[in-house]
Design a protein around this motif. Structure first.
Motif, PDB file in Angstrom:
ATOM      1  N   PRO A   7       0.952 -12.285  16.476  1.00 39.43           N
ATOM      2  CA  PRO A   7       0.676 -10.868  16.177  1.00 39.43           C
ATOM      3  C   PRO A   7       1.131 -10.448  14.776  1.00 39.43           C
ATOM      4  N   GLU A   8       2.299 -10.895  14.338  1.00 39.29           N
ATOM      5  CA  GLU A   8       2.781 -10.538  13.001  1.00 39.29           C
ATOM      6  C   GLU A   8       1.893 -11.141  11.912  1.00 39.29           C
ATOM      7  N   GLN A   9       1.419 -12.368  12.119  1.00 36.10           N
ATOM      8  CA  GLN A   9       0.505 -12.991  11.163  1.00 36.10           C
ATOM      9  C   GLN A   9      -0.810 -12.224  11.107  1.00 36.10           C
ATOM     10  N   LEU A  10      -1.319 -11.868  12.262  1.00 36.79           N
ATOM     11  CA  LEU A  10      -2.583 -11.133  12.329  1.00 36.79           C
ATOM     12  C   LEU A  10      -2.459  -9.771  11.651  1.00 36.79           C
ATOM     13  N   ASP A  11      -1.372  -9.058  11.934  1.00 39.08           N
ATOM     14  CA  ASP A  11      -1.148  -7.757  11.293  1.00 39.08           C
ATOM     15  C   ASP A  11      -1.054  -7.905   9.771  1.00 39.08           C
ATOM     16  N   THR A  12      -0.337  -8.922   9.320  1.00 38.64           N
ATOM     17  CA  THR A  12      -0.175  -9.152   7.885  1.00 38.64           C
ATOM     18  C   THR A  12      -1.511  -9.493   7.243  1.00 38.64           C
ATOM     19  N   TYR A  13      -2.270 -10.348   7.896  1.00 42.78           N
ATOM     20  CA  TYR A  13      -3.587 -10.730   7.391  1.00 42.78           C
ATOM     21  C   TYR A  13      -4.477  -9.499   7.235  1.00 42.78           C
ATOM     22  N   PHE A  14      -4.566  -8.673   8.276  1.00 45.42           N
ATOM     23  CA  PHE A  14      -5.436  -7.496   8.203  1.00 45.42           C
ATOM     24  C   PHE A  14      -4.931  -6.482   7.179  1.00 45.42           C
ATOM     25  N   ALA A  15      -3.625  -6.302   7.053  1.00 46.81           N
ATOM     26  CA  ALA A  15      -3.086  -5.383   6.041  1.00 46.81           C
ATOM     27  C   ALA A  15      -3.425  -5.875   4.642  1.00 46.81           C
ATOM     28  N   LEU A  16      -3.301  -7.188   4.422  1.00 45.50           N
ATOM     29  CA  LEU A  16      -3.638  -7.761   3.117  1.00 45.50           C
ATOM     30  C   LEU A  16      -5.117  -7.577   2.809  1.00 45.50           C
ATOM     31  N   MET A  17      -5.972  -7.938   3.751  1.00 44.61           N
ATOM     32  CA  MET A  17      -7.412  -7.852   3.512  1.00 44.61           C
ATOM     33  C   MET A  17      -7.870  -6.407   3.295  1.00 44.61           C
ATOM     34  N   GLU A  18      -7.314  -5.472   4.064  1.00 45.54           N
ATOM     35  CA  GLU A  18      -7.682  -4.062   3.878  1.00 45.54           C
ATOM     36  C   GLU A  18      -7.203  -3.554   2.517  1.00 45.54           C
ATOM     37  N   SER A  19      -5.978  -3.932   2.139  1.00 45.93           N
ATOM     38  CA  SER A  19      -5.447  -3.519   0.839  1.00 45.93           C
ATOM     39  C   SER A  19      -6.294  -4.068  -0.304  1.00 45.93           C
ATOM     40  N   VAL A  20      -6.650  -5.342  -0.209  1.00 46.11           N
ATOM     41  CA  VAL A  20      -7.479  -5.964  -1.244  1.00 46.11           C
ATOM     42  C   VAL A  20      -8.836  -5.269  -1.308  1.00 46.11           C
ATOM     43  N   SER A  21      -9.427  -4.980  -0.158  1.00 40.63           N
ATOM     44  CA  SER A  21     -10.733  -4.307  -0.135  1.00 40.63           C
ATOM     45  C   SER A  21     -10.667  -2.919  -0.755  1.00 40.63           C
ATOM     46  N   LEU A  22      -9.635  -2.161  -0.417  1.00 40.88           N
ATOM     47  CA  LEU A  22      -9.483  -0.815  -0.975  1.00 40.88           C
ATOM     48  C   LEU A  22      -9.267  -0.869  -2.487  1.00 40.88           C
ATOM     49  N   LEU A  23      -8.414  -1.772  -2.933  1.00 40.93           N
ATOM     50  CA  LEU A  23      -8.156  -1.912  -4.366  1.00 40.93           C
ATOM     51  C   LEU A  23      -9.417  -2.384  -5.088  1.00 40.93           C
ATOM     52  N   HIS A  24     -10.093  -3.363  -4.532  1.00 36.90           N
ATOM     53  CA  HIS A  24     -11.307  -3.886  -5.167  1.00 36.90           C
ATOM     54  C   HIS A  24     -12.370  -2.797  -5.303  1.00 36.90           C
ATOM     55  N   HIS A  25     -12.558  -2.013  -4.258  1.00 36.63           N
ATOM     56  CA  HIS A  25     -13.545  -0.936  -4.305  1.00 36.63           C
ATOM     57  C   HIS A  25     -13.199   0.074  -5.406  1.00 36.63           C
ATOM     58  N   ALA A  26     -11.944   0.489  -5.463  1.00 36.24           N
ATOM     59  CA  ALA A  26     -11.530   1.468  -6.479  1.00 36.24           C
ATOM     60  C   ALA A  26     -11.686   0.901  -7.888  1.00 36.24           C
ATOM     61  N   VAL A  27     -11.309  -0.361  -8.067  1.00 36.41           N
ATOM     62  CA  VAL A  27     -11.423  -0.998  -9.382  1.00 36.41           C
ATOM     63  C   VAL A  27     -12.893  -1.145  -9.768  1.00 36.41           C
ATOM     64  N   GLU A  28     -13.724  -1.547  -8.824  1.00 33.17           N
ATOM     65  CA  GLU A  28     -15.166  -1.682  -9.095  1.00 33.17           C
ATOM     66  C   GLU A  28     -15.739  -0.345  -9.572  1.00 33.17           C
ATOM     67  N   GLN A  29     -15.363   0.744  -8.904  1.00 30.79           N
ATOM     68  CA  GLN A  29     -15.851   2.078  -9.288  1.00 30.79           C
ATOM     69  C   GLN A  29     -15.376   2.450 -10.688  1.00 30.79           C
ATOM     70  N   GLN A  30     -14.097   2.191 -10.985  1.00 27.43           N
ATOM     71  CA  GLN A  30     -13.528   2.546 -12.281  1.00 27.43           C
ATOM     72  C   GLN A  30     -14.184   1.760 -13.406  1.00 27.43           C
ATOM     73  N   VAL A  31     -14.364   0.462 -13.206  1.00 28.74           N
ATOM     74  CA  VAL A  31     -14.963  -0.395 -14.235  1.00 28.74           C
ATOM     75  C   VAL A  31     -16.415   0.019 -14.497  1.00 28.74           C
ATOM     76  N   ARG A  32     -17.138   0.308 -13.433  1.00 30.77           N
ATOM     77  CA  ARG A  32     -18.539   0.722 -13.583  1.00 30.77           C
ATOM     78  C   ARG A  32     -18.616   2.071 -14.301  1.00 30.77           C
ATOM     79  N   SER A  33     -17.762   3.008 -13.912  1.00 29.77           N
ATOM     80  CA  SER A  33     -17.777   4.335 -14.512  1.00 29.77           C
ATOM     81  C   SER A  33     -17.349   4.309 -15.985  1.00 29.77           C
ATOM     82  N   ALA A  34     -16.287   3.577 -16.293  1.00 25.68           N
ATOM     83  CA  ALA A  34     -15.749   3.566 -17.661  1.00 25.68           C
ATOM     84  C   ALA A  34     -16.539   2.687 -18.612  1.00 25.68           C
ATOM     85  N   GLY A  35     -17.145   1.610 -18.084  1.00 31.44           N
ATOM     86  CA  GLY A  35     -17.768   0.676 -19.006  1.00 31.44           C
ATOM     87  C   GLY A  35     -19.131   0.156 -18.627  1.00 31.44           C
TER      88      GLY A  35
END
Length: 162
Positions: A7-35
């Motif tokens: 359970p701890e591995q699964l929770d960590t995996y999902f927290a990591l993947m969700e964090s990466v997805s949220l960060l990637h989406h925000a960065v993709e938007q910023q890069v597209r908007s700025a450049g």
């Protein structure tokens, strides 16, 4: 029967993947908007901007950004058409293609980078203490190095479709 994650591995995996997805989406938007670039295009330009002589081989670029050779060829074509990079055969290895960032490419990175830094600081680093940052950095470096111990994707053989 397949093994399962604790359970701890699964929770960590999902927290990591969700964090990466949220960060990637925000960065993709910023890069597209700025450049006006996709995140992969920005990654390629940023890697070239930081490389010795501001050039790398296509293989080194593909391995550095973990991207397929065919996908990289397509992205490099778009960047070259936009005047942000040039491609030329290597004088040292006939099989290699050298990619060099242009002045316009450097200017585009310089345009995007300030907002990119603010975004990464706000989303990724703001909730972390200095100790958290060191722990996260050490942990992710070990994970990355473990994953990179496998052969690079650019040298993997393709499976034939039957």
């Amino acid at each position: 029967m397949a093994e399962s994650l604790e359970p701890e591995q699964l929770d960590t995996y999902f927290a990591l993947m969700e964090s990466v997805s949220l960060l990637h989406h925000a960065v993709e938007q910023q890069v597209r908007s700025a450049g006006g670039l996709s995140y992969i295009q920005f990654q390629l330009l940023a890697r070239l901007a930081g490389a010795p002589d501001r050039r790398l081989t296509m293989t080194a670029l593909a391995d550095g950004v973990v991207y397929s050779r065919s996908g990289l060829t397509h992205q490099a074509g778009l960047l070259e058409k936009a005047g942000l990079i040039t491609r030329a055969p290597s004088t040292e290895d006939q099989r290699a293609t050298l990619v060099t960032i242009t002045r316009d490419g450097l200017d585009r990175v310089a345009t995007i980078l300030p907002g990119h830094i603010v975004l990464v600081r706000d989303l990724l680093f703001a909730p972390l203490s200095g100790k958290d940052l060191r722990t996260l950095g050490d942990t992710m470096t070990r994970v990355r190095d473990h994953m990179r111990a496998q052969p690079p994707r650019s040298v993997a053989t393709r499976k034939r479709q039957t």
